[in-house]
Design an enzyme around this catalytic site. Structure first.
Site, PDB file in Angstrom:
ATOM      1  N   CYS A   2       0.876  -1.178   0.000  1.00 39.94           N
ATOM      2  CA  CYS A   2       0.000   0.000   0.000  1.00 39.94           C
ATOM      3  C   CYS A   2       0.905   1.218   0.000  1.00 39.94           C
ATOM      4  O   CYS A   2       1.610   1.480   0.979  1.00 39.94           O
ATOM      5  CB  CYS A   2      -0.908   0.003   1.229  1.00 39.94           C
ATOM      6  SG  CYS A   2      -1.956   1.474   1.339  1.00 39.94           S
ATOM      7  N   GLU A 103      -3.819   1.173  -6.128  1.00 35.12           N
ATOM      8  CA  GLU A 103      -2.841   0.161  -6.553  1.00 35.12           C
ATOM      9  C   GLU A 103      -2.742   0.213  -8.066  1.00 35.12           C
ATOM     10  O   GLU A 103      -3.674   0.637  -8.734  1.00 35.12           O
ATOM     11  CB  GLU A 103      -3.262  -1.224  -6.063  1.00 35.12           C
ATOM     12  CG  GLU A 103      -2.167  -2.265  -6.130  1.00 35.12           C
ATOM     13  CD  GLU A 103      -0.887  -1.836  -5.435  1.00 35.12           C
ATOM     14  OE1 GLU A 103       0.042  -1.386  -6.155  1.00 35.12           O
ATOM     15  OE2 GLU A 103      -0.818  -1.919  -4.199  1.00 35.12           O
TER      16      GLU A 103
END
Length: 222
Positions: A2, A103
């Site tokens: 992340c 992402e």
């Protein structure tokens, strides 16, 4: 992994979901490493409290910060054993409120960003995080890292890892410094339900950490 996330919307969501209050929530659509962001920890009275910390973990025992990587993520599978993370994993876990995270998917010649958020977009994620403090010449510095886990079925086509997302009924146990058993901590970080989240492609402008436009979270065609 992340590496970027967002936090926006009415500040009442923080009170309703995490039991903390904030007079005003500064909307942020592209929180990046080394920036400060709000996290929730157990206060001295055991109740949740909201504090600001810098994203990038710096443990208290570090003597020369410039010579050591300050990780933004830690794997839930190994954080309880690694010297960098094991103290915080046992005694200083936090929740990182997030409206969603980004992402990137490699495509032909570029990487396409996706935004992953709670289904419907009307609530927040509570990422599992680790908090550390470091005493420097300018005083105490609070820093955090976000724990990651294996991707669930929704995330797997996008990336093999995803943030640990703690379910609301487990917030109390997650924040409790009295919960020190590594196996129990990992059980609290169980797989997040696929039906409780959604993902869609967004503008590549999010790759610039200076970009903070609300348009970053809008769905685009690819």
């Amino acid at each position: 992994m992340c590496g970027r996330y967002a936090l926006y919307g009415p500040h009442s969501r923080l009170r309703e979901q995490f039991g903390v209050d904030l007079a005003e929530l500064r909307e942020r659509f592209n929180i990046a490493p080394t920036q400060e962001a709000p996290v929730v920890r157990a206060g001295a009275d055991g109740e949740p409290e909201l504090i600001d910390a810098r994203w990038g973990l710096l443990p208290s025992w570090v003597k020369e910060p410039g010579k050591l990587a300050q990780p933004i993520n830690a794997k839930i599978e190994t954080a309880g054993e690694k010297p960098m993370f094991r103290h915080a994993f046992k005694r200083s876990r936090v929740l990182v409120p997030a409206s969603g995270f980004y992402e990137w998917v490699p495509l032909a010649g570029y990487k396409q960003p996706y935004f992953i958020r709670p289904a419907g977009g009307d609530s927040l994620f509570g990422f599992g995080g680790l908090l550390e403090h470091w005493d420097g010449p300018e005083g105490k510095l609070l820093t955090f890292a976000i724990l990651t886990t294996a991707a669930n079925d929704l995330m797997r086509p996008i990336h093999e890892r995803m943030p640990v997302i703690i379910q609301p009924q487990d917030y109390g146990a997650w924040l409790d410094p009295g919960v020190t058993d590594a196996q129990l901590v990992r059980e609290l970080a169980r797989e997040y339900p696929v039906g409780a989240m959604e993902a869609y492609p967004v503008s590549r402008a999010v790759g610039n950490p200076r970009a903070q436009d609300p348009g970053l979270i809008e769905k685009i065609a690819v």
